[in-house]
Write an enzyme that holds these catalytic residues in place. Structure first.
Site, PDB file in Angstrom:
ATOM      1  N   SER A   1      30.826  43.451  48.458  1.00  0.00           N
ATOM      2  CA  SER A   1      32.443  43.317  47.714  1.00  0.00           C
ATOM      3  C   SER A   1      33.096  42.392  49.008  1.00  0.00           C
ATOM      4  O   SER A   1      33.428  42.988  50.169  1.00  0.00           O
ATOM      5  CB  SER A   1      33.774  44.766  47.224  1.00  0.00           C
TER       6      SER A   1
ATOM      7  N   ASP B   1      32.398  36.094  39.508  1.00  0.00           N
ATOM      8  CA  ASP B   1      33.680  35.183  38.765  1.00  0.00           C
ATOM      9  C   ASP B   1      33.043  34.127  38.012  1.00  0.00           C
ATOM     10  O   ASP B   1      34.344  33.928  36.818  1.00  0.00           O
ATOM     11  CB  ASP B   1      34.664  34.360  39.598  1.00  0.00           C
TER      12      ASP B   1
HETATM   13  C1  S3P Z   1      37.365  38.185  45.394  1.00  0.00           C
HETATM   14  C2  S3P Z   1      36.237  38.523  45.679  1.00  0.00           C
HETATM   15  C3  S3P Z   1      35.814  38.791  44.726  1.00  0.00           C
HETATM   16  C4  S3P Z   1      36.019  38.089  43.326  1.00  0.00           C
HETATM   17  C5  S3P Z   1      37.850  37.793  43.584  1.00  0.00           C
HETATM   18  C6  S3P Z   1      38.355  37.445  44.663  1.00  0.00           C
HETATM   19  C7  S3P Z   1      38.549  37.843  47.343  1.00  0.00           C
HETATM   20  O1  S3P Z   1      35.845  40.424  44.704  1.00  0.00           O
HETATM   21  O2  S3P Z   1      35.303  38.725  41.957  1.00  0.00           O
HETATM   22  O3  S3P Z   1      38.248  37.042  42.458  1.00  0.00           O
HETATM   23  O4  S3P Z   1      38.701  37.660  46.863  1.00  0.00           O
HETATM   24  O5  S3P Z   1      38.031  38.762  48.113  1.00  0.00           O
HETATM   25  P1  S3P Z   1      34.864  41.322  44.900  1.00  0.00           P
HETATM   26  O6  S3P Z   1      35.270  41.596  46.640  1.00  0.00           O
HETATM   27  O7  S3P Z   1      35.497  43.162  44.600  1.00  0.00           O
HETATM   28  O8  S3P Z   1      33.493  41.132  44.106  1.00  0.00           O
END
Ligand code: S3P
Length: 426
Positions: free
Chosen positions: A165, A312
């Site tokens: 993440s 996403d």
């Molecule tokens: C993001 C990371 C992703 C993504 C979100 C934006 C970011 O989430 O789904 O729309 O800007 O770091 P995760 O890191 O929880 O997977």
């Protein structure tokens, strides 16, 4: 705006330079400006609900902001305690990154969000931050917002995350910049890396070796961020799917970040048979350029790795699955269940409402390609679900309800869609 009826589209040929600016980079730009001495200059900032909430929060944290509508100039004298509750709206990125940023700031802070964000899991950041000395709390032992933070001194850490993440990684990197020694963060799969690229560009001492990031705390402040935000590949992807499902169509999407951690969905669409080319035209923090997509008949694929690189885009990719020949399968994607909605169950329900055969698994789903039929789909307050099923409507017509969420990431979505088909909003 709560309902749209979209008509099926004829073939189209378009060049689009107005895809919404990148959401991830926009959030980060205003937050990171708080770590710089001098004035950061941000152009092409995403003026959508999620990122405007982050801009408002940094203002509440003491940033001096000059905004002429084109360039946002931000100077900071350090993070200041705010008498306001800091509202992240719908944004998990906003809330989780602010947890990392504020864990070491002097004062007491309260972060909240809308009804959807207040249901999403926060222990993934509150627990590792607590382990290094942060004073964070929330409902259910720190799992649910509103969250309260009292800034504290943070200990150096070596953290191995079980989830790929970028939000968790970024929160921990922001905490590490103020910790009392060198920190390391290891992730199971590389997640999007804007934080590392941008902070390194501002002079932070961060080293990346495959899945391991080593962060040396800041001595003083960083250099200001001077950035033109590229267009968002996750938003562009809706139009890539549009060109891949409407026979004889093609589209050129301009000024998109071509960061490899962000264009995996385009690669998946290529694997399905779409004709896609990339042209790099600039490189500032990340490669930026144009993506051309030409219609070709699609075939089914299996998606079971690099999930964080297309998390996403999976809802929109599922529309392409529905139009492909064969059975497409998504596995290892349990993270989809804790996004703006439970994207596995909402995609499955939506496709079924359009006459497509789907099997649901705990960590994914199977889509049997067939003939999409006009249906009625509810977005469940999730912008990516709403836009995905609107794009499906280009094939067969569609009614989609609960649309305000589109303003969180892509306010000019309908303006662009109207170049392709008839759109009735009510
Ligand atoms: C993001 C990371 C992703 C993504 C979100 C934006 C970011 O989430 O789904 O729309 O800007 O770091 P995760 O890191 O929880 O997977």
């Amino acid at each position: 705006m709560s309902r749209v009826i979209v008509s099926s589209a004829n073939s189209f040929s378009l060049r689009v330079s107005e895809i919404a600016p990148d959401k991830s980079i926009s959030h980060r730009s205003v937050m990171f400006a708080m770590l710089a001495s001098g004035t950061s200059e941000i152009s092409n900032f995403l003026r959508a609900e999620d990122t405007l909430n982050s801009l408002n929060i940094v203002k509440n944290l003491g940033a001096v902001i000059e905004d002429d509508g084109t360039i946002i100039k931000i100077s900071s004298n350090g993070l200041k305690e705010s008498s306001e509750i800091l509202d992240c709206g719908n944004s998990g990125t906003g809330m989780r990154l602010f947890c990392g940023l504020l864990s070491s700031a002097d004062g007491h802070f309260v972060l909240t969000g809308d009804e959807y964000l207040r249901r999403r899991p926060m222990k993934r950041v509150t627990l590792p931050l607590r382990d290094i000395g942060a004073k964070l709390d929330g409902r259910d032992g720190g799992e649910l917002a509103p969250l309260s933070i009292r800034g504290a001194s943070l200990k150096a850490f070596n953290y191995e995350s079980k989830i790929a993440s970028a939000q968790v990684k970024s929160a921990m990197i922001l905490a590490a910049l103020r910790a009392d020694g060198v920190c390391t963060y290891v992730e199971p799969e590389l997640s999007r890396d804007h934080t590392e690229r941008m902070l390194m560009g501002m002079g932070a001492n961060i080293k990346v070796d495959k899945l391991k990031t080593t962060i040396t705390p800041m001595e003083g402040l960083l250099s200001p961020l001077i950035i033109k935000i590229p267009a968002d590949p996750s938003s562009a992807f809706f139009f890539a799917v549009a060109a891949s499902i409407v026979p004889n169509s093609n589209i050129v999407l301009e000024g998109i970040t071509l960061n490899p951690t962000r264009i995996e969905a385009f690669k998946a669409l290529e694997r399905m048979g779409a004709n896609i080319t990339y042209e790099v035209v600039d490189n500032k923090y990340e490669p930026i350029g144009n993506i051309s997509v030409k219609y070709a008949p699609l075939k089914a694929i299996v998606v079971d790795e690099n999930i964080s690189w297309l998390i996403d885009e999976l809802p929109a990719l599922s529309i392409a699955f529905a139009c492909a020949q064969g059975e497409s399968v998504v596995k290892n994607a349990q993270e989809l269940r804790v996004k703006e909605s439970d994207r596995i169950s909402v995609v499955v329900a939506g496709l079924r409402a359009c006459g497509i055969e789907v099997d649901e698994y705990e960590d994914g789903y199977k889509v049997v390609g067939g003939e999409l039929k006009k249906g009625v789909v509810d977005s469940d307050g999730d912008h990516r679900i709403a836009m995905s099923f609107i794009i499906a409507g280009l094939k067969c017509g569609m009614e989609v309800n609960d649309l305000d969420c589109i303003n969180t990431s892509f306010p000019n979505f309908f303006e662009l869609l109207q170049k392709i088909t008839k759109v009735e909003l009510s």
